[in-house]
Design an enzyme around this catalytic site. Structure first.
Site, PDB file in Angstrom:
ATOM      1  N   TYR B 266      23.148  31.755  -4.883  1.00 14.03           N
ATOM      2  CA  TYR B 266      22.223  31.122  -3.947  1.00 14.03           C
ATOM      3  C   TYR B 266      22.123  29.606  -4.120  1.00 14.03           C
ATOM      4  CZ  TYR B 266      17.894  29.671  -1.696  1.00 14.03           C
ATOM      5  OH  TYR B 266      16.981  29.006  -0.946  1.00 14.03           O
ATOM      6  N   ASP B 301      20.163  38.042   1.906  1.00 10.78           N
ATOM      7  CA  ASP B 301      19.488  37.930   3.197  1.00 10.78           C
ATOM      8  C   ASP B 301      19.683  36.550   3.816  1.00 10.78           C
ATOM      9  OD1 ASP B 301      17.613  37.636   0.725  1.00 10.78           O
ATOM     10  OD2 ASP B 301      16.737  36.318   2.238  1.00 10.78           O
ATOM     11  N   LYS B 373      16.118  45.327  -1.891  1.00 11.92           N
ATOM     12  CA  LYS B 373      15.107  44.493  -1.232  1.00 11.92           C
ATOM     13  C   LYS B 373      15.539  44.180   0.188  1.00 11.92           C
ATOM     14  CE  LYS B 373      12.656  40.118  -1.590  1.00 11.92           C
ATOM     15  NZ  LYS B 373      12.775  38.745  -2.126  1.00 11.92           N
TER      16      LYS B 373
HETATM   17  C1  B12 Z   1      16.736  29.837   9.098  1.00 11.56           C
HETATM   18  C2  B12 Z   1      15.459  29.389   8.452  1.00 11.56           C
HETATM   19  C3  B12 Z   1      15.528  28.920   7.149  1.00 11.56           C
HETATM   20  C4  B12 Z   1      16.822  28.799   6.382  1.00 11.56           C
HETATM   21  C5  B12 Z   1      17.484  27.472   6.812  1.00 11.56           C
HETATM   22  C6  B12 Z   1      18.976  27.533   6.764  1.00 11.56           C
HETATM   23  C7  B12 Z   1      19.573  26.338   7.350  1.00 11.56           C
HETATM   24  N1  B12 Z   1      20.654  25.937   6.792  1.00 11.56           N
HETATM   25  O1  B12 Z   1      19.084  25.758   8.326  1.00 11.56           O
HETATM   26  C8  B12 Z   1      16.309  28.842   4.910  1.00 11.56           C
HETATM   27  C9  B12 Z   1      16.253  30.293   4.469  1.00 11.56           C
HETATM   28  C10 B12 Z   1      17.105  28.042   3.918  1.00 11.56           C
HETATM   29  C11 B12 Z   1      14.888  28.352   5.108  1.00 11.56           C
HETATM   30  C12 B12 Z   1      14.142  27.805   4.110  1.00 11.56           C
HETATM   31  C13 B12 Z   1      12.820  27.370   4.255  1.00 11.56           C
HETATM   32  N2  B12 Z   1      12.058  27.474   5.375  1.00 11.56           N
HETATM   33 CO1  B12 Z   1      12.721  28.135   7.037  1.00 11.56          CO
HETATM   34  N3  B12 Z   1      13.092  29.076   8.624  1.00 11.56           N
HETATM   35  C14 B12 Z   1      14.219  29.487   9.152  1.00 11.56           C
HETATM   36  C15 B12 Z   1      13.958  30.181  10.485  1.00 11.56           C
HETATM   37  C16 B12 Z   1      13.999  31.677  10.214  1.00 11.56           C
HETATM   38  C17 B12 Z   1      14.907  29.894  11.649  1.00 11.56           C
HETATM   39  C18 B12 Z   1      15.190  28.437  11.964  1.00 11.56           C
HETATM   40  C19 B12 Z   1      16.417  28.398  12.813  1.00 11.56           C
HETATM   41  O2  B12 Z   1      17.515  28.377  12.280  1.00 11.56           O
HETATM   42  N4  B12 Z   1      16.282  28.475  14.161  1.00 11.56           N
HETATM   43  C20 B12 Z   1      17.388  28.524  15.097  1.00 11.56           C
HETATM   44  C21 B12 Z   1      17.693  27.126  15.688  1.00 11.56           C
HETATM   45  C22 B12 Z   1      18.909  27.185  16.583  1.00 11.56           C
HETATM   46  O3  B12 Z   1      16.567  26.755  16.447  1.00 11.56           O
HETATM   47  P1  B12 Z   1      15.859  25.314  16.289  1.00 11.56           P
HETATM   48  O4  B12 Z   1      15.823  24.897  14.895  1.00 11.56           O
HETATM   49  O5  B12 Z   1      14.586  25.360  17.046  1.00 11.56           O
HETATM   50  O6  B12 Z   1      16.876  24.345  17.076  1.00 11.56           O
HETATM   51  C23 B12 Z   1      16.960  24.261  18.493  1.00 11.56           C
HETATM   52  C24 B12 Z   1      15.991  23.236  19.095  1.00 11.56           C
HETATM   53  O7  B12 Z   1      14.792  23.079  18.381  1.00 11.56           O
HETATM   54  C25 B12 Z   1      16.774  22.001  19.212  1.00 11.56           C
HETATM   55  N5  B12 Z   1      16.932  21.137  18.087  1.00 11.56           N
HETATM   56  C26 B12 Z   1      16.686  21.300  16.777  1.00 11.56           C
HETATM   57  N6  B12 Z   1      16.996  20.213  16.094  1.00 11.56           N
HETATM   58  C27 B12 Z   1      17.455  19.319  16.986  1.00 11.56           C
HETATM   59  C28 B12 Z   1      17.882  18.008  16.836  1.00 11.56           C
HETATM   60  C29 B12 Z   1      18.277  17.285  17.966  1.00 11.56           C
HETATM   61  C30 B12 Z   1      18.699  15.895  17.815  1.00 11.56           C
HETATM   62  C31 B12 Z   1      18.226  17.881  19.240  1.00 11.56           C
HETATM   63  C32 B12 Z   1      18.625  17.134  20.410  1.00 11.56           C
HETATM   64  C33 B12 Z   1      17.805  19.173  19.368  1.00 11.56           C
HETATM   65  C34 B12 Z   1      17.429  19.890  18.249  1.00 11.56           C
HETATM   66  O8  B12 Z   1      18.046  22.509  19.555  1.00 11.56           O
HETATM   67  C35 B12 Z   1      18.322  23.721  18.836  1.00 11.56           C
HETATM   68  C36 B12 Z   1      19.128  24.605  19.710  1.00 11.56           C
HETATM   69  O9  B12 Z   1      18.395  24.954  20.857  1.00 11.56           O
HETATM   70  C37 B12 Z   1      12.518  29.681  10.822  1.00 11.56           C
HETATM   71  C38 B12 Z   1      11.645  30.691  11.551  1.00 11.56           C
HETATM   72  C39 B12 Z   1      12.005  30.789  12.992  1.00 11.56           C
HETATM   73  N7  B12 Z   1      12.367  31.962  13.437  1.00 11.56           N
HETATM   74  O10 B12 Z   1      11.979  29.813  13.716  1.00 11.56           O
HETATM   75  C40 B12 Z   1      11.935  29.360   9.433  1.00 11.56           C
HETATM   76  C41 B12 Z   1      10.943  28.206   9.287  1.00 11.56           C
HETATM   77  C42 B12 Z   1      11.392  27.054  10.145  1.00 11.56           C
HETATM   78  N8  B12 Z   1      11.046  27.872   7.865  1.00 11.56           N
HETATM   79  C43 B12 Z   1       9.904  27.487   7.344  1.00 11.56           C
HETATM   80  C44 B12 Z   1       9.702  27.131   5.985  1.00 11.56           C
HETATM   81  C45 B12 Z   1       8.268  26.770   5.589  1.00 11.56           C
HETATM   82  C46 B12 Z   1      10.766  27.118   5.073  1.00 11.56           C
HETATM   83  C47 B12 Z   1      10.626  26.786   3.588  1.00 11.56           C
HETATM   84  C48 B12 Z   1       9.892  25.494   3.363  1.00 11.56           C
HETATM   85  C49 B12 Z   1       9.946  27.994   2.894  1.00 11.56           C
HETATM   86  C50 B12 Z   1       9.801  27.830   1.409  1.00 11.56           C
HETATM   87  N9  B12 Z   1       8.642  27.406   0.991  1.00 11.56           N
HETATM   88  O11 B12 Z   1      10.705  28.150   0.708  1.00 11.56           O
HETATM   89  C51 B12 Z   1      12.093  26.790   3.106  1.00 11.56           C
HETATM   90  C52 B12 Z   1      12.571  25.424   2.702  1.00 11.56           C
HETATM   91  C53 B12 Z   1      13.315  24.719   3.774  1.00 11.56           C
HETATM   92  C54 B12 Z   1      13.218  23.223   3.804  1.00 11.56           C
HETATM   93  N10 B12 Z   1      13.255  22.493   2.729  1.00 11.56           N
HETATM   94  O12 B12 Z   1      13.154  22.700   4.888  1.00 11.56           O
HETATM   95  C55 B12 Z   1       8.790  27.556   8.357  1.00 11.56           C
HETATM   96  C56 B12 Z   1       8.335  26.203   8.876  1.00 11.56           C
HETATM   97  C57 B12 Z   1       6.836  26.214   9.145  1.00 11.56           C
HETATM   98  C58 B12 Z   1       6.420  24.976   9.828  1.00 11.56           C
HETATM   99  N11 B12 Z   1       6.308  25.001  11.134  1.00 11.56           N
HETATM  100  O13 B12 Z   1       6.214  23.998   9.179  1.00 11.56           O
HETATM  101  C59 B12 Z   1       9.412  28.517   9.416  1.00 11.56           C
HETATM  102  C60 B12 Z   1       8.864  28.323  10.837  1.00 11.56           C
HETATM  103  C61 B12 Z   1       9.129  29.949   8.893  1.00 11.56           C
HETATM  104  C62 B12 Z   1       7.680  30.232   8.586  1.00 11.56           C
HETATM  105  N12 B12 Z   1       6.923  30.750   9.497  1.00 11.56           N
HETATM  106  O14 B12 Z   1       7.226  30.003   7.481  1.00 11.56           O
HETATM  107  N13 B12 Z   1      14.459  28.516   6.389  1.00 11.56           N
HETATM  108  C1  LIG Z   2      17.601  33.813  -4.659  1.00 13.14           C
HETATM  109  C2  LIG Z   2      16.692  32.843  -4.015  1.00 13.14           C
HETATM  110  N1  LIG Z   2      16.208  31.817  -4.693  1.00 13.14           N
HETATM  111  C3  LIG Z   2      15.374  30.921  -4.146  1.00 13.14           C
HETATM  112  C4  LIG Z   2      14.960  31.017  -2.841  1.00 13.14           C
HETATM  113  C5  LIG Z   2      13.954  30.054  -2.322  1.00 13.14           C
HETATM  114  O1  LIG Z   2      14.421  28.819  -2.050  1.00 13.14           O
HETATM  115  P1  LIG Z   2      14.100  27.507  -2.902  1.00 13.14           P
HETATM  116  O2  LIG Z   2      15.425  27.117  -3.372  1.00 13.14           O
HETATM  117  O3  LIG Z   2      13.505  26.589  -1.863  1.00 13.14           O
HETATM  118  O4  LIG Z   2      13.163  27.850  -3.988  1.00 13.14           O
HETATM  119  C6  LIG Z   2      15.478  32.040  -2.075  1.00 13.14           C
HETATM  120  C7  LIG Z   2      15.162  32.111  -0.634  1.00 13.14           C
HETATM  121  O5  LIG Z   2      14.432  32.863  -0.128  1.00 13.14           O
HETATM  122  C8  LIG Z   2      16.343  32.999  -2.676  1.00 13.14           C
HETATM  123  O6  LIG Z   2      16.802  34.030  -1.980  1.00 13.14           O
END
Ligand code: B12
Ligand SMILES: Cc1ncc(COP(=O)(O)O)c(C=O)c1O
Ligand code: B12
Ligand SMILES: Cc1ncc(COP(=O)(O)O)c(C=O)c1O
Lengths: 261, 528, 261, 528
Positions: B266, B301, B373
C-alpha cells in the site's frame, strides 16, 4: 476532559463537531433540473436562515420538476431547558395492579367505548389498545377484569359514537385517527368535542384520542383529556383510564351510578 | 465452511498454483531486503526497549536515537547494539541513554565495542519487559473477550474521524451502543508521510485523528467502558502503515489494539513510499502484529478506487495471495490475515451484483480461514444519499450471502463529507437490518453450475493465476514498476523514505525479531 | 387545463400539490431521545421559519444524542426569474474541432499544467480531465494534438505548481480540489491566487479549478477564470481552454512567444 | 420457467389437490348466486347499451334506470328486457328511454310484454355497438403495444393519489418518464361504498381521485403521450371493486385501461359488502375484464396488513386458489390473473427474508402463467424513511430473485403521507437499481434441498391444502363468517348493498354475458 458537553440552553444540530449545526434536507422544486434550479434550491435554504448550503444532489424528475438533496448549517438554537412538554403524568401500572386499583375504587368495571371515527377505516391501532389480544405482548383493555369495552370499529360517525357512549353510560371514550391528510383528523376531533359540548355531555366522559400522528399536546389543544401516539402500549392507556376516571369522578366511581346496559 | 455444501466450485489445483507463485514472489522480495534495516525498525526497537517521550523541542525520543544513529552513521550497527554499547560504557538504561543523546551529552562512537553475546545479554531485561507489556495487553484483551464475547460475523466496522480524540471517543461509544463491533480511528491525512509518531493526546487533525500512543490509550479505555455497558466485545483499529509501520504496530501492541491496517504494498502504491523501506518495515510490523495477536487489514480495496472493479478484479486476488505469502513469512497465521477487497462495481451495470457475488465468494473460498475484510462502495457513491444507502444494503447482502468476516460499513454520505454521527447510525442500522433478515441466507443458496457467477469466478481465478505467474517471473518490484497493481507505477528506487534504509553491519542485532520468531514458532507448535 | 402551472416568480417546494411547500429534513441533536428532544427538534424547524412541522421519527443514538426525521412546510419562496447563475459561456466543441481551432489560431499547442494541490491526494478527477484515457468515453487533454500537458499529480505545493508553470511557459493552470473539510480548498485556492499575484504572474495564465464541490461561481469569487464541478467532461474543459487562451492572449497565441521547454 | 432449472421443489400433486378443493369452493359460490342479479350488473348492461350521462340532479342515467327498475319491481326482468320492452313500445333507443325515465315521462309497466327472442333482437345493434367500443379500445392498446413494447418484468407499478385528475396526470407522466411501467390512480376513500359512478372530470377527492369515465379518458390520454415520448408502453390501472365492480369494469374497458383491482372477496372482508352482491358483481366484472383483455389484481396482500405475515401466509395462497377458480369460471385466462401477495414480515425477524423468498417462490411456482402482483412492506414501515427505503430494496430483490411480474413499488414515506413526487421517484430509482444490478440473479440460484426456504415452502403449501380442504367442506360463506381470511369475520346475510341483489325472473336476459362467454370460448379455441 470530554469533547462534547452541549449547552442545554443553546442546543444546535450536531454533525461531527459540537454546535456545527449540520442538517440534511431534501425537496422537489417545480423547475426542471438546471443550474437555475440548483440555485433556487440553495436560495430556499438561505431563506430558511441556513448557511453553508450545498446542493449535493440534483435530479430531473420530468414534467418540469427537479429533486434536490442539501446539506446546510442551522444558525438558530433552542433553549431546551425551557421546553415543557405536556405529558400524561399518571404512573403506568401492571395488568394486575390496574385491575386491583379499579376493584378497590370503583363500583363496577370502567366502561370504555372506542371507535375509528369519520372516514377512517384504520382499526389496527384501536384494536391493539382495546381488543383481547392487545399489542406487542401486552393484553388489551378487553382482557382486564377492570374494564368493560365496546369497540365500534371503523368509519363511525361522531354522532353514533356519542349515542353509544350515552347508551352504555360509558366512563371513557376512545377515538382513533390515523388518516391525517389535509388535517381531516383535526376536523373530526374538533367536531366530536363540539357535539359533546352541545349535548352538555363533555364532562361525563374521559375523552382520549390516539393515532400515529397524535400527541398529548395536540389532544389537549383540541379539548381532549389525553392523547397517545405511535407505539402506545395498552397498559399505558389502562393505567391512565383507571386513575383518571377516579379523579374525574365518572359514572363508575359514583355511588349512585350504575346506569346503562 | 461449517460443513455447509459449497456454493461455488473452485479449482483447487489452480489455487495451489497461485500460492506457489506467490511464495516465489515473496522469496524474491525477501532476497531483496535481507541484510537491511530502516530507521523506523530501529525506532521500534527503541520503543520495545522502553524509550518513549519527547525531547525539549518535542521530538520523540525514538527519533532522537535514530537521528543520532544516522548522523553518526551507526544505523548499520542498529539501535540495540548501540544502546547496549552505551549501557556497557555508562550503565545507562536505554531510556536514560536516549535522554542523554537528546541533551547532546553523549558520544557513543567513543565507547568501546562489545561482542554480540554481551550486547544481547545487557539489554535482555528490557527485552523481557518490552515483550511483557505486549503480553499483558494481550491478556487483558483476552480476559475481556472471554467475559464479553464477540458477536457473530460479519462484524460491523465503522470509522471515526473528527480530528479530536475526545470527540472521537463520544462517537465511538455511541457507535458501539448502536451495534458496532469494530471502531477504527482514521488518521489525519498527513500522518502516513510523517517519519515519527506524534506524542500525547491530540485534538486537531485533518480528515482524521493522529495515531499516538496516548490517543490509543484514551480510545481503548473508552471502548472498554462500552464493552462493559453493552456486554459485547468491541475491537479497536488503527493504521500500522506509512513511514512508521512497525513503530505504530508496537504502539498498538502495547495499548491493546485488536486490528491494524497493514499492507505489504500500500505505502508504495498509494503513498509513493520507497519499496525497500516498505518491504522491510512491513516485515517487522507483521512480526509484532502476529506476536500481539492483532489482525491485519490489507489494502487491496484501494485498487478499485482508481482501477475498474471488473477489469481489475484479478489484481485484487493476486495481491491477496502476495500479502498472504509475505504475511506467512512474518509468522502471521491465517486467522490474523484480514485480506481486503471491495464492492465497487458500477451500480448501473446489468448483473453487477452477480459479479460482486462471484468476487466475494471466490475470495471467501480461496482464503477460508482468513477474516476477510470487505470494503463498501465508495467510487460510485454520489450526493444521492438515498441511492447510496441502497448500494450499501446490497453490499451488506453480498457480505452475509458469502460469509465475509469484517464488514466496513458504507456511509450514505460517502461522496459528501466524513461521517456525521447519524450517517454512522444509519449505516449500522442498514447492516443490522440486512444481516438479521438474511442471517442464514448463505446456507440456503447454491450457484447454478454454469451460471454467470460460477463462470465469472472461474475467469477471475484464471486471470489471477496468469498474473501471478507473470509477477513471479519478473519479480514484484518490476511488476509494481509496470503499474500492474491499481494501475499505478512506481520506480524501484524512487519514493519517500528511501534514505531511511540502511545495510546492516556485522555488529547488527535485532533480538526482538529473533524472540518473536521463536515464540511464534512455539505458539504454532502449541496450536497443533 | 393542466393542474400544475408554477409561478416562476414565487417558486416553492412541491410535495403533491402546487405550492404545498413540503420538505424533508434530518439531523442529530445533542440530547438523548425524549419528548423534550422531539420538541427541541420541532422548535429548531420553527426557528427556520417552517410550519406544519412533524417529527416523524426519533431515535436515540447513545451518548446523549438523538436523531430526528422531520417533514415540514417552507413558508418562503424564491423568485426564480431573477436568478442569474454564472456559467462558462464558451461553446463546447468536438475533439477534432478543438484541435482545428487551436491549429488555426495558435503558434504552438496550448500548454497546460495541472495538479492536485495542498494535501489533496485525489488524482482521479484531474486524471479524468488531463490524461490520455479521459473520462466517460471522452479522451483527456493529453490525447489532443492541440494540447501539451504536464500532470503533476497529488499533494503538490502551490509554489511548486507555479514554478513548473513558469518553467514550461504554460498557458493554463488546472487545479483540482476534492477535499473540502473545514474549507481547506478555499484556503488552498486563495493562497494560489495570492502567490501568483505576488509574482505578478496572475495574468500569464488561464486559471481553472475543478472538483466535486467546485462551481463556476465559487471559482470566480476566488479569483479564478473558471470552475468545473461534478461530472465535467474533458471536451468541456478543452473547448473552454482553446477559446479562452485566444481571448486572453496567452503565450501560445503571441507571435513572439515560444519560450519554455 | 423459461427452461430454467427449478429453484424450488413444489409437490405438484398437493397443488393439484388444492386446485380441486378450490374448484369445489367456487362451485358452491356459483350455486349460491345462480338465478340472481344486482342493481350494478343491470347498470352495467345499461352502460353497455350506450346509457351514459346524468340527469338534472346529477344522478347518472344508469342509476336512474336501476332505481326505476327497483321502484317498479322490475329488477327481476332486468335492464335489457325492460329497455327492449320500452323500445318495442316506443321505438326509443336505450339512451332515450333512460332520459325519458329521468324526466318521469315513461311508465314501462304499462307496455306490452315481448318474447325473449324479440327482446334480444331489438337491442342487438346496441349490443354490437357496445362490444365494438370495447374491441376498439383493446385494438388501440394492442397497436400502441406493438409499436412501443413493454419493458421486461417485473413491471414497476406506482400509484398517484392527489385527488385532482389534472395534478394526477402530471405526476403520472413524471413517473413514466422516470421509468414506471404501470400507473394506478388510487380512488377516493369513500368511493368503494358509493352505489354509482360519479360523472365527469373531478378535482377533489380524499386520499385519492374518483374513478369516473372522464377521469379514465384524461389519464389514458396523458399516458399515451408518455408512451410516445418514452417509447415504452405504460399501463393504466383503476379499481373494479366495491359496490360498482362490474360498472367500473365496463367503464375501464371502454377507456382502454390495462388492469383493474378486482377480487372475489375483498369487498366482503374489507368493505363489509354483502356476500351475494359481491359474488354476483365480481362474476360479471370479470367476464368484462376477460373480454377486454384486462389484467385483474386480486387483494390478498390486504390480509397481511391486519394478520401476521408468517402465521397467515397460507391464507394468502388459499385465497389465490379460490380467486383463480372463480376467475376461471368467468372466463379469465391465467395470463390475466394478477394474483396478489405481499412482503410484510417483520424486518427485525431473524431470517425473515428467507421466509419471504419461500412465500414468493411458492406463489410463483404454483401460478406459473399468472402475472403475479407483489405488494410492498406497509405494516412495518415507520417514520424512519431510511430504513423503509432499505426494506423496499429487499422487497425489490425478493421480486427479481423469484421472477415476480408486477411490482407495486414501496414508498419510503409509507407511514407518513400519501406519496410525494420525490417519494415515487426514489421508489422507481430503488427498483431500477436493484432490478438492474441483480437482473438475472433468479437464474443463478437454487435453494438447498432441506434448507429453511424449501422447508418453509413445503409447510405453507401443506397448511394451504388443509385450509382449502376445510373451506371446501364448510363452503366459502361459512369460512368467511368464521374469520378464516384476514382474521375478519362477516355474517353471510349482512353487509352493505344487500338490497341491490335480486332474483332474476323468467323474462330476465343478459345477452352481453352470453356474448362475452361465446366470444371468450372462441378466443380460447383460437389460442390452441
Ligand atoms: C477515490 C477516493 C480516494 C482514493 C484516492 C485515489 C486517488 N488516487 O485519487 C484514496 C483511497 C487514496 C482516498 C483517500 C482519502 N480520502 Co478519499 N475519496 C475517494 C472517493 C471514493 C472518490 C473520489 C473520486 O475518485 N471520484 C471520481 C472522480 C472522477 O470525480 P471527481 O473527483 O469529482 O472529478 C470530476 C469533477 O469534479 C471534475 N474535476 C475534478 N478535478 C478537476 C480539476 C479540473 C481542473 C477540472 C476542470 C475538473 C475537475 O472533473 C472530474 C470528472 O468529471 C471519494 C468519495 C466519493 N465517492 O466521491 C472520497 C473522498 C473524496 N475522500 C475523502 C477523504 C476525507 C479522504 C482521506 C482524507 C481519508 C483519510 N482520512 O484517510 C484520504 C486521504 C486523501 C488525501 N490526502 O487527499 C472525503 C472528502 C471529504 C470532504 N469533502 O472533504 C471523501 C468525499 C469521502 C468521505 N466521505 O469521507 N480517497
Ligand atoms: C493498508 C492501508 N494503510 C493505510 C491506509 C490509509 O491511508 P493513509 O496512508 O492516509 O494513512 C489505507 C487506506 O484505507 C490502507 O488500506
Ligand atoms: C394497515 C393499513 C391500511 C389497512 C387498514 C386495515 C385496518 N383494518 O386497519 C387498509 C389496507 C384497509 C388501508 C387502507 C387505506 N389507507 Co392505510 N395504512 C395502513 C398502514 C400500512 C398501517 C397502519 C397500521 O395498522 N399500523 C399499526 C398500528 C398498530 O399502529 P397505529 O395505528 O399507529 O396505532 C398505535 C398508536 O398510534 C396508538 N393508537 C392508535 N389509535 C389509538 C386510539 C387510542 C384511543 C389510543 C389510546 C391509542 C391509539 O396505539 C397503537 C398501538 O401502539 C399505514 C402505513 C403505516 N405503516 O403506518 C397506512 C396509512 C395509514 N393508510 C393511508 C391511507 C391514505 C389509506 C387509504 C385512504 C388509501 C386509499 N386511498 O385507498 C385507504 C382507506 C382507509 C380509510 N378509509 O381510512 C395513509 C394515511 C396518510 C395520512 N397520514 O393521512 C397511510 C399512512 C399510508 C400512506 N402513506 O399512504 N390502510
Ligand atoms: C381488490 C381491491 N379493491 C379495492 C382496493 C382499494 O380499496 P377501496 O375499497 O378503498 O377502493 C384494494 C386495496 O388495495 C384492493 O386490493
Amino acid at each position: 476532559m470530554s469533547g462534547v458537553r452541549p449547552d442545554i440552553t443553546a442546543i444546535r444540530p450536531y454533525g461531527d463537531t459540537l454546535d456545527d449545526g449540520r442538517i440534511q434536507m431534501s425537496f422537489t422544486l417545480p423547475m426542471e433540473a438546471s443550474e437555475q434550479a440548483r440555485e433556487a434550491a440553495r436560495q430556499i435554504a438561505l431563506g430558511m436562515g441556513l448557511d453553508d448550503v450545498t446542493v449535493v444532489h440534483m435530479r430531473d424528475l420530468g414534467e418540469g420538476f427537479s429533486f434536490h438533496v442539501l446539506y446546510a448549517r442551522v444558525t438558530v438554537s433552542v433553549d431546551a431547558s425551557r421546553i415543557v412538554v405536556a405529558k400524561v403524568t399518571t404512573p403506568v401500572l401492571g395488568f394486575d395492579e390496574v385491575n386491583e386499583y379499579i376493584a378497590a375504587r370503583y363500583t363496577r368495571p370502567v366502561r370504555v367505548v372506542g371507535a375509528c371515527t369519520g372516514s377512517d377505516a384504520h382499526t389496527v391501532g384501536l384494536d391493539a389498545i382495546m381488543n383481547m389480544k392487545g399489542y406487542a405482548g401486552e393484553y388489551g383493555l378487553e382482557r382486564y377484569s377492570g374494564f368493560q369495552t365496546w369497540n365500534l370499529g371503523a368509519q363511525v360517525p361522531n354522532e353514533d359514537l356519542i349515542a353509544r357512549a350515552m347508551e352504555v353510560d360509558a366512563d371513557a371514550i376512545l377515538v382513533s385517527q390515523v388518516v391525517t391528510q389535509k388535517e381531516v383528523h383535526v376536523r373530526n376531533l374538533t367536531n366530536l368535542v363540539e357535539l359533546l359540548e352541545a349535548d352538555e355531555a363533555r364532562d361525563r366522559f374521559v375523552l382520549v384520542v390516539g393515532g400515529p400522528r397524535v400527541s398529548h399536546e395536540l389532544a389537549l389543544e383540541l379539548g381532549f383529556d389525553a392523547g397517545f401516539g405511535s407505539g402506545t402500549l395498552p397498559p399505558e392507556v389502562a393505567s391512565y383510564l383507571a386513575q383518571t376516571c377516579v379523579i374525574r369522578g365518572t359514572a363508575a366511581t359514583r355511588a349512585d351510578g350504575d346506569g346503562g346496559a | 465452511m461449517n460443513g455447509i455444501d459449497e456454493r461455488l466450485r473452485v479449482d483447487r489445483s489452480m489455487v495451489a498454483a497461485c500460492r506457489d507463485h506467490a511464495r516465489a514472489v515473496a522469496d524474491g522480495v525477501y532476497r531483496m531486503i535481507s541484510g537491511k534495516t530502516t530507521v523506523s525498525v530501529e525506532r521500534t526497537i527503541c520503543r520495545l526497549l522502553g524509550i518513549d517521550g519527547v525531547d525539549e523541542r518535542g521530538v520523540p525520543l525514538p527519533n532522537v536515537v535514530s537521528d543520532y544513529l544516522q548522523s553518526e552513521s551507526l544505523v548499520g550497527d542498529g539501535a540495540w547494539y548501540t544502546l547496549a554499547r552505551i549501557t556497557a560504557a555508562t550503565g545507562c538504561a536505554p531510556i536514560d541513554s536516549a535522554r542523554r543523546i537528546a541533551a547532546g551529552q553523549l558520544d557513543a562512537t567513543r565507547f568501546a565495542h562489545i561482542d554480540a553475546g554481551h550486547a544481547r545479554e545487557l539489554l535482555d531485561p528490557h527485552l523481557v519487559d518490552g515483550i511483557a507489556r505486549i503480553d499483558d495487553a494481550r491478556a487483558a484483551r483476552e480476559e475481556l473477550k472471554a467475559q464479553y464475547p464477540h458477536r457473530s460475523q460479519p462484524w460491523l466496522y465503522v470509522i471515526v474521524a473528527t480530528g479530536n480524540i475526545y470527540e472521537d471517543t463520544v462517537q465511538a461509544k455511541a457507535a458501539v451502543a448502536q451495534g458496532a463491533d469494530i471502531v477504527a480511528v482514521i488518521r489525519s491525512t498527513a500522518q502516513s508521510l510523517l517519519d515519527y509518531i506524534p506524542y500525547g493526546p491530540t485534538t486537531e487533525g485533518f480528515g482524521g485523528t493522529y495515531a499516538t500512543q496516548e490517543n490509543f490509550r484514551i480510545m481503548r479505555k473508552a471502548l472498554n467502558e462500552s464493552i462493559r455497558e453493552t456486554g459485547r466485545y468491541a475491537q479497536l483499529v488503527n493504521y500500522a502503515s506509512g513511514l512508521c509501520m512497525s513503530e505504530i504496530a508496537v504502539t498498538g501492541a502495547f495499548e491493546g489494539l485488536d486490528m491494524m491496517l497493514n499492507d505489504s504494498m500500500y505505502g508504495i502504491l498509494f503513498r509513493d513510499i520507497n519499496m525497500e523501506r516498505t518491504f522491510i518495515d512491513q516485515h517487522f510490523s507483521r512480526m509484532i502484529n502476529a506476536y500481539a495477536d492483532i489482525i491485519i487489514n490489507t489494502g487491496e480495496d484501494n485498487y478499485l478506487t482508481t482501477a475498474d472493479a471488473v477489469d481489475e478484479a484479478h489484481t485484487v486476488i493476486a495481491s491477496q495471495f502476495i500479502n498472504e505469502a509475505m504475511a506467512k513469512r512474518a509468522g502471521l497465521p491465517s486467522r490474523l490475515m484480514g485480506l481486503g477487497h471491495a464492492f465497487e462495481i458500477d451500480p448501473d451495470r446489468e448483473d453487477g451484483f452477480l459479479l460482486e457475488l462471484a468476487h466475494a465468494e471466490l475470495v471467501r473460498r480461496i482464503f477460508p480461514d482468513a477474516p476477510i475484510k470487505y470494503m463498501p462502495p465508495t467510487r460510485h457513491m454520489t450526493g444521492n444519499i438515498f441511492k447510496g444507502h441502497l448500494m450499501n444494503a446490497m453490499f451488506n447482502l453480498a457480505s452475509v450471502l458469502t460469509d465475509q468476516s469484517i464488514q466496513l460499513l458504507g456511509m450514505l454520505t460517502e461522496a459528501v463529507h466524513t461521517p456525521f454521527i447519524q450517517d454512522r447510525a444509519l449505516a449500522i442500522e442498514n447492516a443490522r437490518y440486512v444481516f438479521t433478515t438474511a442471517r442464514h441466507l448463505s446456507r440456503e443458496i447454491r450457484f447454478t453450475p454454469d451460471g454467470v457467477v460460477q463462470r465469472r469466478a472461474d475467469q477471475v481465478l484464471e486471470e489471477t493465476h496468469r498474473m501471478l505467474a507473470d509477477v513471479a517471473s519478473t519479480g514484484l518490484p518490476a511488476a509494481i514498476e509496470a503499474g500492474r497493481f491499481a494501475a499505478i507505477g512506481r520506480p524501484v528506487s524512487g519514493g519517500k523514505g528511501a534514505s531511511g534504509v540502511c545495510e546492516t553491519g556485522e555488529r547488527y542485532l535485532n533480538p526482538f525479531a529473533d524472540e518473536f520468531a521463536r515464540r511464534l514458532d512455539e505458539r504454532r507448535e502449541g496450536d497443533r
